[in-house]
Design a protein around this motif. Structure first.
Motif, PDB file in Angstrom:
ATOM      1  N   ILE A 138     101.513   3.632  32.863  1.00  0.00           N
ATOM      2  CA  ILE A 138     102.578   2.631  32.996  1.00  0.00           C
ATOM      3  C   ILE A 138     102.232   1.391  32.177  1.00  0.00           C
ATOM      4  CG2 ILE A 138     103.720   1.059  34.619  1.00  0.00           C
ATOM      5  CD1 ILE A 138     103.420   3.243  36.747  1.00  0.00           C
ATOM      6  N   GLY A 139     100.961   0.998  32.228  1.00  0.00           N
ATOM      7  CA  GLY A 139     100.530  -0.167  31.466  1.00  0.00           C
ATOM      8  C   GLY A 139     100.669   0.031  29.973  1.00  0.00           C
ATOM      9  N   LEU A 140     100.251   1.181  29.476  1.00  0.00           N
ATOM     10  CA  LEU A 140     100.275   1.436  28.037  1.00  0.00           C
ATOM     11  C   LEU A 140     101.688   1.611  27.495  1.00  0.00           C
ATOM     12  CD1 LEU A 140      97.229   3.880  27.721  1.00  0.00           C
ATOM     13  CD2 LEU A 140      97.331   1.453  27.104  1.00  0.00           C
ATOM     14  N   ARG A 141     102.619   1.992  28.367  1.00  0.00           N
ATOM     15  CA  ARG A 141     103.999   2.204  27.935  1.00  0.00           C
ATOM     16  C   ARG A 141     104.897   1.017  28.269  1.00  0.00           C
ATOM     17  NH1 ARG A 141     106.023   7.913  30.077  1.00  0.00           N
ATOM     18  NH2 ARG A 141     107.791   7.292  28.752  1.00  0.00           N
ATOM     19  N   SER A 142     104.293  -0.104  28.646  1.00  0.00           N
ATOM     20  CA  SER A 142     105.071  -1.259  29.116  1.00  0.00           C
ATOM     21  C   SER A 142     105.597  -2.146  27.993  1.00  0.00           C
ATOM     22  CB  SER A 142     104.219  -2.102  30.062  1.00  0.00           C
ATOM     23  OG  SER A 142     103.090  -2.646  29.389  1.00  0.00           O
ATOM     24  N   GLY A 143     105.099  -1.958  26.793  1.00  0.00           N
ATOM     25  CA  GLY A 143     105.543  -2.790  25.693  1.00  0.00           C
ATOM     26  C   GLY A 143     104.781  -4.097  25.551  1.00  0.00           C
ATOM     27  N   ASN A 144     103.720  -4.274  26.331  1.00  0.00           N
ATOM     28  CA  ASN A 144     102.913  -5.488  26.233  1.00  0.00           C
ATOM     29  C   ASN A 144     102.029  -5.446  24.992  1.00  0.00           C
ATOM     30  OD1 ASN A 144     103.284  -7.271  28.657  1.00  0.00           O
ATOM     31  ND2 ASN A 144     102.838  -5.343  29.715  1.00  0.00           N
ATOM     32  N   ARG A 145     101.663  -6.619  24.507  1.00  0.00           N
ATOM     33  CA  ARG A 145     100.720  -6.699  23.404  1.00  0.00           C
ATOM     34  C   ARG A 145      99.335  -6.264  23.879  1.00  0.00           C
ATOM     35  NH1 ARG A 145     101.264 -12.742  21.341  1.00  0.00           N
ATOM     36  NH2 ARG A 145     101.095 -13.003  23.601  1.00  0.00           N
ATOM     37  N   PRO A 146      98.523  -5.695  23.000  1.00  0.00           N
ATOM     38  CA  PRO A 146      97.177  -5.265  23.391  1.00  0.00           C
ATOM     39  C   PRO A 146      96.349  -6.386  24.008  1.00  0.00           C
ATOM     40  CG  PRO A 146      97.744  -4.333  21.271  1.00  0.00           C
ATOM     41  CD  PRO A 146      98.846  -5.285  21.613  1.00  0.00           C
ATOM     42  N   THR A 147      96.497  -7.610  23.492  1.00  0.00           N
ATOM     43  CA  THR A 147      95.713  -8.720  24.050  1.00  0.00           C
ATOM     44  C   THR A 147      96.087  -8.990  25.504  1.00  0.00           C
ATOM     45  OG1 THR A 147      97.341 -10.253  23.086  1.00  0.00           O
ATOM     46  CG2 THR A 147      95.313  -9.862  21.841  1.00  0.00           C
ATOM     47  N   THR A 148      97.366  -8.848  25.821  1.00  0.00           N
ATOM     48  CA  THR A 148      97.810  -9.054  27.201  1.00  0.00           C
ATOM     49  C   THR A 148      97.226  -7.991  28.120  1.00  0.00           C
ATOM     50  OG1 THR A 148      99.897 -10.048  26.462  1.00  0.00           O
ATOM     51  CG2 THR A 148      99.819  -9.222  28.725  1.00  0.00           C
ATOM     52  N   LEU A 149      97.210  -6.740  27.666  1.00  0.00           N
ATOM     53  CA  LEU A 149      96.660  -5.659  28.480  1.00  0.00           C
ATOM     54  C   LEU A 149      95.151  -5.802  28.644  1.00  0.00           C
ATOM     55  CD1 LEU A 149      98.689  -2.563  27.215  1.00  0.00           C
ATOM     56  CD2 LEU A 149      99.089  -3.979  29.246  1.00  0.00           C
ATOM     57  N   ILE A 150      94.494  -6.334  27.632  1.00  0.00           N
ATOM     58  CA  ILE A 150      93.049  -6.572  27.737  1.00  0.00           C
ATOM     59  C   ILE A 150      92.770  -7.634  28.800  1.00  0.00           C
ATOM     60  CG2 ILE A 150      91.034  -7.524  26.527  1.00  0.00           C
ATOM     61  CD1 ILE A 150      92.111  -6.178  23.986  1.00  0.00           C
ATOM     62  N   LEU A 151      93.565  -8.685  28.798  1.00  0.00           N
ATOM     63  CA  LEU A 151      93.412  -9.724  29.821  1.00  0.00           C
ATOM     64  C   LEU A 151      93.696  -9.147  31.209  1.00  0.00           C
ATOM     65  CD1 LEU A 151      95.101 -12.808  28.093  1.00  0.00           C
ATOM     66  CD2 LEU A 151      92.656 -12.361  28.381  1.00  0.00           C
ATOM     67  N   ALA A 152      94.697  -8.280  31.302  1.00  0.00           N
ATOM     68  CA  ALA A 152      95.010  -7.638  32.578  1.00  0.00           C
ATOM     69  C   ALA A 152      93.851  -6.762  33.039  1.00  0.00           C
ATOM     70  CB  ALA A 152      96.283  -6.807  32.450  1.00  0.00           C
ATOM     71  N   ALA A 153      93.237  -6.051  32.101  1.00  0.00           N
ATOM     72  CA  ALA A 153      92.089  -5.210  32.431  1.00  0.00           C
ATOM     73  C   ALA A 153      90.917  -6.053  32.936  1.00  0.00           C
ATOM     74  CB  ALA A 153      91.673  -4.392  31.208  1.00  0.00           C
ATOM     75  N   LEU A 154      90.692  -7.192  32.301  1.00  0.00           N
ATOM     76  CA  LEU A 154      89.631  -8.094  32.746  1.00  0.00           C
ATOM     77  C   LEU A 154      89.912  -8.598  34.151  1.00  0.00           C
ATOM     78  CD1 LEU A 154      89.008 -10.151  29.472  1.00  0.00           C
ATOM     79  CD2 LEU A 154      87.514  -8.396  30.479  1.00  0.00           C
ATOM     80  N   LEU A 155      91.183  -8.886  34.429  1.00  0.00           N
ATOM     81  CA  LEU A 155      91.547  -9.328  35.776  1.00  0.00           C
ATOM     82  C   LEU A 155      91.248  -8.217  36.792  1.00  0.00           C
ATOM     83  CD1 LEU A 155      94.760 -11.286  36.688  1.00  0.00           C
ATOM     84  CD2 LEU A 155      93.940  -9.441  38.148  1.00  0.00           C
ATOM     85  N   GLY A 156      91.608  -6.991  36.446  1.00  0.00           N
ATOM     86  CA  GLY A 156      91.334  -5.874  37.340  1.00  0.00           C
ATOM     87  C   GLY A 156      89.856  -5.671  37.598  1.00  0.00           C
ATOM     88  N   ALA A 157      89.023  -5.977  36.601  1.00  0.00           N
ATOM     89  CA  ALA A 157      87.574  -5.817  36.740  1.00  0.00           C
ATOM     90  C   ALA A 157      86.986  -6.784  37.764  1.00  0.00           C
ATOM     91  CB  ALA A 157      86.892  -6.005  35.385  1.00  0.00           C
ATOM     92  N   LEU A 158      87.723  -7.837  38.094  1.00  0.00           N
ATOM     93  CA  LEU A 158      87.234  -8.787  39.091  1.00  0.00           C
ATOM     94  C   LEU A 158      87.183  -8.164  40.484  1.00  0.00           C
ATOM     95  CD1 LEU A 158      89.175 -12.020  38.026  1.00  0.00           C
ATOM     96  CD2 LEU A 158      86.829 -11.360  37.439  1.00  0.00           C
ATOM     97  N   VAL A 159      88.017  -7.147  40.718  1.00  0.00           N
ATOM     98  CA  VAL A 159      88.036  -6.497  42.038  1.00  0.00           C
ATOM     99  C   VAL A 159      86.706  -5.808  42.342  1.00  0.00           C
ATOM    100  CG1 VAL A 159      89.102  -4.683  43.428  1.00  0.00           C
ATOM    101  CG2 VAL A 159      90.537  -6.275  42.137  1.00  0.00           C
ATOM    102  N   PRO A 160      86.237  -4.871  41.504  1.00  0.00           N
ATOM    103  CA  PRO A 160      84.924  -4.274  41.785  1.00  0.00           C
ATOM    104  C   PRO A 160      83.796  -5.298  41.732  1.00  0.00           C
ATOM    105  CG  PRO A 160      85.727  -3.581  39.629  1.00  0.00           C
ATOM    106  CD  PRO A 160      86.872  -4.227  40.336  1.00  0.00           C
ATOM    107  N   LEU A 161      83.941  -6.329  40.900  1.00  0.00           N
ATOM    108  CA  LEU A 161      82.927  -7.379  40.861  1.00  0.00           C
ATOM    109  C   LEU A 161      82.822  -8.062  42.220  1.00  0.00           C
ATOM    110  CD1 LEU A 161      80.921  -9.144  39.293  1.00  0.00           C
ATOM    111  CD2 LEU A 161      82.852 -10.582  38.591  1.00  0.00           C
TER     112      LEU A 161
END
Length: 349
Positions: A183-206
């Protein structure tokens, strides 16, 4: 592990406050930059892009959390998400109430926290009332409502976790993470936005690893926690009015860090702006939403972040049910508001 870190003046609970402050600051920066919001992903004009951001974060959160479980750094066997007695009535009613509330306030607790740091007085007013109602539901006048509804349960046994189902944790975490990532990859977001989203998600396991492994101390235990906003806001409210009698905790650090990070991010991007209520009906709508979110968030056992972004990576059935109830409540409320708006726009014959 905490004993090996060499802290002599600070206890594990005290270090947890600073850890949460850093975690919250990172969340605030990333959430402000990406406009991270589950409500927008459901009903916003840019819902496809907004849901893509949210799902990308969820995918990374699942992979990281279950990776930590596989590495035996953490375990959720004793966590509240894995209680075999599922309070399904409280989850369904509370989730629907929270979903309705976030539509009325145009944001869930996490999004409103970010907005309040940028000068949005509507968001700040909602959060104050939200925290009061949530605290009243936990320990105050509304506690009997919580007790009555959470007392209605269904024994799920081991099936309270998807890890107990055929295929186990590897299969189910992979299925959910891959679906979310698609869903994320097909959302039409710029790669930089998805990278920031991925970093945000990484805060959960942290967060899970930080409190459940790094700060683990037999003599001065710290609750295993990650990103959440319902309970932390009640902790922040209680500490604010009684700081001399209770110590700061993880929740307080998380809220403080989120406010700080959001403010700094908005200031750097010149996005700070004062906003307030436009009229009395609008104020009433936002206040009603705050009450629904405060009561609903406690009954459901979490919000879109606590039960959703942080809860689903645990593979908890309760967390999945909570997010489903929130989604249903939000969509139903949005549809009702749309119908009422259209009816009001039709001229009388």
């Amino acid at each position: 592990m905490f004993e090996s870190l060499g802290f002599e003046e600070l206890t594990a609970p005290q270090v947890a406050v600073y850890f949460a402050l850093i975690l919250g600051a990172l969340f605030g920066v990333l959430a402000e930059r990406t406009k991270f919001c589950f409500r927008r992903g459901l009903v916003g004009e840019d819902r496809r892009q907004a849901m893509g951001v949210w799902m990308t974060a969820l995918a990374v959160a699942i992979i990281g959390t279950q990776g930590a479980v596989a590495a035996e750094l953490i375990a959720f066997d004793e966590h509240r998400f894995m209680t075999s007695e599922l309070p399904y009535v409280a989850i369904l009613i509370g989730g629907a109430m929270f979903g309705a509330g976030m539509i009325l306030t145009r944001g869930c607790a996490s999004r409103l926290t970010v907005l309040s740091a940028t000068g949005n007085l509507r968001a700040f007013g909602v959060l104050v009332l939200f925290a009061i109602v949530a605290h009243a539901t936990l320990k105050g006048a509304l506690a009997p409502v919580r007790t009555a509804l959470t007392g209605i349960t269904y024994d799920m046994g081991d099936a309270i976790s998807l890890a107990a189902l055929p295929g186990g944790a590897l299969v189910w975490s992979g299925v959910i993470a891959l679906a979310a990532l698609a869903i994320g990859l097909r959302s039409g977001n710029r790669p930089t936005t998805l990278i920031l989203a991925a970093l945000l998600g990484a805060l959960v396991p942290l967060g899970w690893v930080g409190t459940g492994y790094i700060l683990y101390d037999d003599f001065d235990p710290v609750a295993m926690e990650s990103l959440a906003f319902t309970s932390p806001w009640t902790d922040t409210l209680f500490w604010t009015v009684a700081a001399s009698s209770i110590p700061a905790n993880f929740g307080l650090g998380l809220i403080g860090g989120t406010l700080l990070g959001s403010f700094l991010s908005a200031a750097a991007g010149r996005r700070l702006a004062w906003q307030s209520f436009g009229n009395a009906p609008e104020t009433l709508r936002y206040m009603a939403g705050a009450v629904l979110m405060g009561l609903g968030g406690v009954l459901a056992g979490g919000c879109t972040i606590g039960a959703g972004l942080s809860g689903i990576p645990t593979l908890s059935v309760a967390a999945l049910l909570t997010l489903a109830a929130i989604t249903a409540g939000a969509l139903a409320t949005n549809a009702a508001l749309s119908r009422s708006t259209q009816a009001a726009a039709v001229p009388a014959e």
